[in-house]
Design a protein around this motif. Structure first.
Motif, PDB file in Angstrom:
ATOM      1  N   SER A 170      -4.578   8.089 -10.991  1.00  0.00           N
ATOM      2  CA  SER A 170      -4.406   7.850  -9.423  1.00  0.00           C
ATOM      3  C   SER A 170      -3.615   8.474  -8.898  1.00  0.00           C
ATOM      4  O   SER A 170      -3.149   8.104  -7.594  1.00  0.00           O
ATOM      5  CB  SER A 170      -4.126   6.192  -9.285  1.00  0.00           C
ATOM      6  OG  SER A 170      -5.117   5.441 -10.099  1.00  0.00           O
ATOM      7  N   ALA A 196      -2.736  -2.421  -8.004  1.00  0.00           N
ATOM      8  CA  ALA A 196      -4.298  -2.527  -7.813  1.00  0.00           C
ATOM      9  C   ALA A 196      -4.733  -3.635  -8.760  1.00  0.00           C
ATOM     10  O   ALA A 196      -5.651  -4.218  -8.580  1.00  0.00           O
ATOM     11  CB  ALA A 196      -4.864  -1.388  -8.380  1.00  0.00           C
ATOM     12  N   SER A 241      -3.783   3.969  -0.733  1.00  0.00           N
ATOM     13  CA  SER A 241      -4.169   3.126  -1.725  1.00  0.00           C
ATOM     14  C   SER A 241      -3.426   1.924  -1.909  1.00  0.00           C
ATOM     15  O   SER A 241      -2.236   1.814  -1.301  1.00  0.00           O
ATOM     16  CB  SER A 241      -3.863   4.283  -2.915  1.00  0.00           C
ATOM     17  OG  SER A 241      -4.439   5.546  -2.721  1.00  0.00           O
ATOM     18  N   ARG A 242      -3.919   0.955  -2.631  1.00  0.00           N
ATOM     19  CA  ARG A 242      -3.320  -0.228  -2.811  1.00  0.00           C
ATOM     20  C   ARG A 242      -2.452   0.139  -3.945  1.00  0.00           C
ATOM     21  O   ARG A 242      -2.653   0.732  -4.981  1.00  0.00           O
ATOM     22  CB  ARG A 242      -4.291  -1.142  -3.469  1.00  0.00           C
ATOM     23  CG  ARG A 242      -3.540  -2.648  -3.894  1.00  0.00           C
ATOM     24  CD  ARG A 242      -4.520  -3.605  -3.928  1.00  0.00           C
ATOM     25  NE  ARG A 242      -4.226  -4.721  -4.498  1.00  0.00           N
ATOM     26  CZ  ARG A 242      -4.744  -5.721  -4.683  1.00  0.00           C
ATOM     27  NH1 ARG A 242      -5.915  -6.201  -4.174  1.00  0.00           N
ATOM     28  NH2 ARG A 242      -4.059  -6.837  -5.580  1.00  0.00           N
ATOM     29  N   LEU A 243      -0.995  -0.447  -3.629  1.00  0.00           N
ATOM     30  CA  LEU A 243       0.118  -0.014  -4.791  1.00  0.00           C
ATOM     31  C   LEU A 243      -0.010  -0.539  -6.029  1.00  0.00           C
ATOM     32  O   LEU A 243      -0.201  -0.010  -7.057  1.00  0.00           O
ATOM     33  CB  LEU A 243       1.385  -0.096  -4.142  1.00  0.00           C
ATOM     34  CG  LEU A 243       2.712  -0.034  -4.810  1.00  0.00           C
ATOM     35  CD1 LEU A 243       2.709   1.492  -5.456  1.00  0.00           C
ATOM     36  CD2 LEU A 243       3.922  -0.162  -4.048  1.00  0.00           C
ATOM     37  N   TYR A 302       0.967  -1.138  -0.166  1.00  0.00           N
ATOM     38  CA  TYR A 302      -0.054  -0.003  -0.003  1.00  0.00           C
ATOM     39  C   TYR A 302       0.942   1.049  -0.019  1.00  0.00           C
ATOM     40  O   TYR A 302       1.913   1.039   0.554  1.00  0.00           O
ATOM     41  CB  TYR A 302      -0.731  -0.105   1.244  1.00  0.00           C
ATOM     42  CG  TYR A 302      -1.782  -1.098   1.230  1.00  0.00           C
ATOM     43  CD1 TYR A 302      -3.253  -0.737   0.829  1.00  0.00           C
ATOM     44  CD2 TYR A 302      -1.696  -2.271   1.661  1.00  0.00           C
ATOM     45  CE1 TYR A 302      -4.193  -1.936   0.772  1.00  0.00           C
ATOM     46  CE2 TYR A 302      -2.412  -3.402   1.739  1.00  0.00           C
ATOM     47  CZ  TYR A 302      -3.668  -3.293   1.482  1.00  0.00           C
ATOM     48  OH  TYR A 302      -4.805  -4.350   1.146  1.00  0.00           O
ATOM     49  N   THR A 303       0.397   2.340  -0.489  1.00  0.00           N
ATOM     50  CA  THR A 303       0.757   3.629  -0.233  1.00  0.00           C
ATOM     51  C   THR A 303       0.144   4.426   0.444  1.00  0.00           C
ATOM     52  O   THR A 303      -1.029   4.222   0.649  1.00  0.00           O
ATOM     53  CB  THR A 303       1.255   4.319  -1.741  1.00  0.00           C
ATOM     54  OG1 THR A 303      -0.052   4.637  -2.292  1.00  0.00           O
ATOM     55  CG2 THR A 303       2.014   3.724  -2.472  1.00  0.00           C
ATOM     56  N   SER A 326      -1.064   4.826  -6.987  1.00  0.00           N
ATOM     57  CA  SER A 326      -1.649   3.385  -7.309  1.00  0.00           C
ATOM     58  C   SER A 326      -1.232   3.031  -8.841  1.00  0.00           C
ATOM     59  O   SER A 326      -1.266   3.895  -9.496  1.00  0.00           O
ATOM     60  CB  SER A 326      -3.076   3.181  -7.021  1.00  0.00           C
ATOM     61  OG  SER A 326      -3.500   1.563  -7.235  1.00  0.00           O
TER      62      SER A 326
END
Length: 625
Positions: free
Chosen positions: A80, A32, A28-30, A20-21, A84
């Protein structure tokens, strides 16, 4: 220490799903999703791992062209906010080398994408394997080494356990705003399928915090002093404004100080077009107002810009003898350009502190009133270029943009990358929101628009996404239309048929090459491509790939077709053949010179004349020291 027995590919997919970030409290999911085209280099490794993981763990998108998959991933990452990204997997050989163009585009534009190309056997039981490039002087080289110069990080995973440090390094680079770009993990096909006892800690959830780098106080105060001393300061807003979410900070600064703002292709939309301080695009495709201010500026404040020669005309446009530069940039490499005073920091943080440091300061009233009046005159020219006196005639390219301008809101997103459209868009488009204008001009890659629109639509569901393409660009890379249809993504593709490479045709004329081989035409009796236009039906081609196609032959039909496309819930194409006579309606010509060398000796009059003009213009070159 507990361990989990998985193949290398299974371990990688499991790892990616837990990254994740986080920036300013937003997580956010790094990675995706993953894009893929499978062959013998990845089908039994990454392909099997994705099946085993399932879409809940790692969503998957089926691509049609490897380069296009990277473009789609880049479009997603940009929309994004670089928080992401997507991964892209290919087989070895041609599938891997097809990634190179997309990787270069991602790295040039500082946009994250993870590339997972298959590679030949690490243990070499079969050598050469199908599609392997044999290099007589080096046994450890494969075609994937082509990706080294266009990647921000590259590693080849020759043992399962080597994945652990490589995967962690890859995530670090992807999440680093100063270093991000294409990241490549080359995966030999035998290693992908090899099992290993992985430490459970490798699969723990990790959060990669994206730092907001603060400016050095001394550099910030030096910048404030330079601004206070300037009589004609000008801000050049680049892509870094958008990447850092600095639009509100920029707006606060200019409203407090009255400093005008011009924008590069990547920075357009940093202010909405109707803001009093927004004076439009700069450089070869800039506005009369912006380029006039640039010539007279005694201080140029670059915010997140690379000062490329085309979009800022950096070697010839800034003509004030005493002009100096203040450069706000997250990377020291760019902050030191133009011999500028570097402020190496996040754009938003710097602009906020700069506003405080400039409390009470404002540009001279005469300067502000002059650029305000010039901006109003430019808007009159834009309206004239957009206007169509009759509704029953074929539209010009500028009129196509004018009709679209009447239909969109700040929710719409426009995507373009190459040809003559970027020039017209940079000059004319009235940007209404921070992310409406998506023109990829760092690499200006033909074939980017349609796949990028898919990535943007995935990142911005529910918003109208437009891919604007000329016929030359369309023919480069239409294959991902099939993906849009398959996924039910309601992208809107606008094809402008102008029978060839119109932009380069104009450039060819200007440099004495007489539009050689730039039109899509039959050969004439003399062997040149100057015969009738080719009977190519791009609308029929788009329909054959699954798009709903609306043909527009007049301004009125175009208006109706664009309105229908905007509300469509499925992928739709608007096809229009444009009027090529620029005297009918078009933007004013270039206001800044683009340095394209011309033949120093020639016999044809057009080239001789072009060289004379080149010699005249080149005298304005300067190095800012």
């Amino acid at each position: 220490m507990t361990a989990r027995r998985l193949t290398t590919a299974q371990a990688l997919v499991t790892f990616l799903a837990r990254q994740y970030t986080e920036r300013a409290g937003h997580r956010s999911r790094l990675i995706a999703a993953t894009w893929g085209i499978f062959g013998h280099g990845n089908v039994a490794g990454i392909g099997q791992a994705l099946v085993e993981a399932g879409p809940e763990t790692m969503p998957f998108h089926q691509g049609r062209n490897e380069q296009a998959m990277v473009h789609a991933a880049v479009g997603f990452a940009r929309q994004s906010g670089r928080l992401s990204a997507h991964a892209v997997t290919t087989s070895i050989g041609p599938g891997a080398t097809n990634l190179v163009t997309g990787a270069a585009l991602a790295t040039v534009n500082h946009l994250p994408v993870l590339l997972l190309p298959g590679d030949s056997f690490a243990a070499r039981p079969a050598d050469p394997v199908l599609q392997q490039l044999e290099v007589p002087y080096a046994g450890d080289v494969s075609v994937n080494d082509c990706l080294r110069p266009v990647s921000r990080y590259f590693d080849r995973i020759t043992r399962p356990e080597a994945l652990i440090p490589a995967a962690l390094a890859a995530m670090r680079v992807l999440a680093d705003p100063a270093q991000t770009g294409a990241v490549t993990l080359a995966l030999p096909q035998d290693v992908q399928a090899e099992a290993y006892d992985w430490p459970e800690e490798f699969f723990a959830e990790r959060v990669w915090r994206v730092p907001v780098q603060q400016p050095d106080r001394t550099a910030l105060l030096d910048a404030a002093d330079a601004i206070r001393a300037a009589r004609r300061p000008l801000i050049v807003a680049g892509g870094g404004v958008h990447h850092s979410g600095a639009e509100p900070a920029l707006r606060a600064l200019v409203e407090a100080t009255g400093i005008p703002v011009t924008a590069t292709q990547a920075g357009k939309g940093s202010l909405p077009y109707d803001h009093p301080a927004d004076v439009g695009g700069i450089g070869h495709t800039g506005t009369v107002t912006a380029d006039g201010l640039a010539r007279a500026a005694d201080l140029v404040i670059g915010v997140g810009t690379r000062y490329t020669d085309f979009t800022t005309a950096s070697g010839t446009l800034f003509q004030e003898p005493a002009v100096r530069f203040v450069n706000i940039n997250i990377t020291g490499f760019d902050a030191h350009k133009m011999a500028g005073l570097p402020v190496i920091a996040d754009a938003g943080a710097t602009l906020r502190q700069l506003t405080e440091a400039l409390t009470g300061h404002r540009v001279p009233a005469g300067y502000e009133s002059a650029y305000t009046a010039a901006k109003a005159e430019w808007e009159t020219l834009v309206s004239a270029a957009y206007a169509a006196d009759r509704e029953d005639v074929r539209p010009t390219q500028a009129q196509v943009l004018g009709v679209l301008d009447t239909l969109v809101t700040g929710e719409d997103i426009l995507i373009n990358a190459a040809g003559s459209l970027p020039g017209d868009l940079h000059k004319l488009w009235r940007t209404r929101s921070r992310d409406q204008y998506h023109v990829e001009y760092g690499y200006s890659c033909m074939g980017y628009e349609i796949p990028a629109a898919i990535g943007v639509q995935l990142a911005a569901p529910g918003r109208p996404v437009w891919a604007l393409v000329g016929d030359g660009t369309y023919l480069m890379n239409p294959t991902e239309i099939v993906t849009a249809v398959q996924e039910g993504l309601p992208v809107k593709v606008v094809i402008l048929q102008n029978h060839g490479y119109a932009s380069i045709g104009g450039l060819s004329d200007s440099v004495g090459a007489e539009r050689f081989a730039t039109g899509y035409r039959f050969r004439a009796p003399d062997g040149t491509y100057t015969g009738d236009p080719l009977p190519v039906d791009l609308a029929a081609n788009a329909a054959s790939l699954g798009l709903t196609v609306l043909r527009a032959q007049t301004v009125r039909e175009l208006r109706e077709a664009l309105a229908t496309a905007r509300t469509s819930d499925r992928p739709t194409c608007v096809y229009v053949e444009t009027e090529t006579d620029d005297t009918v309606s078009g933007p004013p010509p270039a206001q800044a010179w683009w340095d394209v060398p011309v033949a120093e000796t020639a016999t044809r009059p057009s080239a001789v004349k072009a060289r004379e003009e080149y010699d005249r213009q080149v005298a304005a070159r300067r190095r800012h020291l």
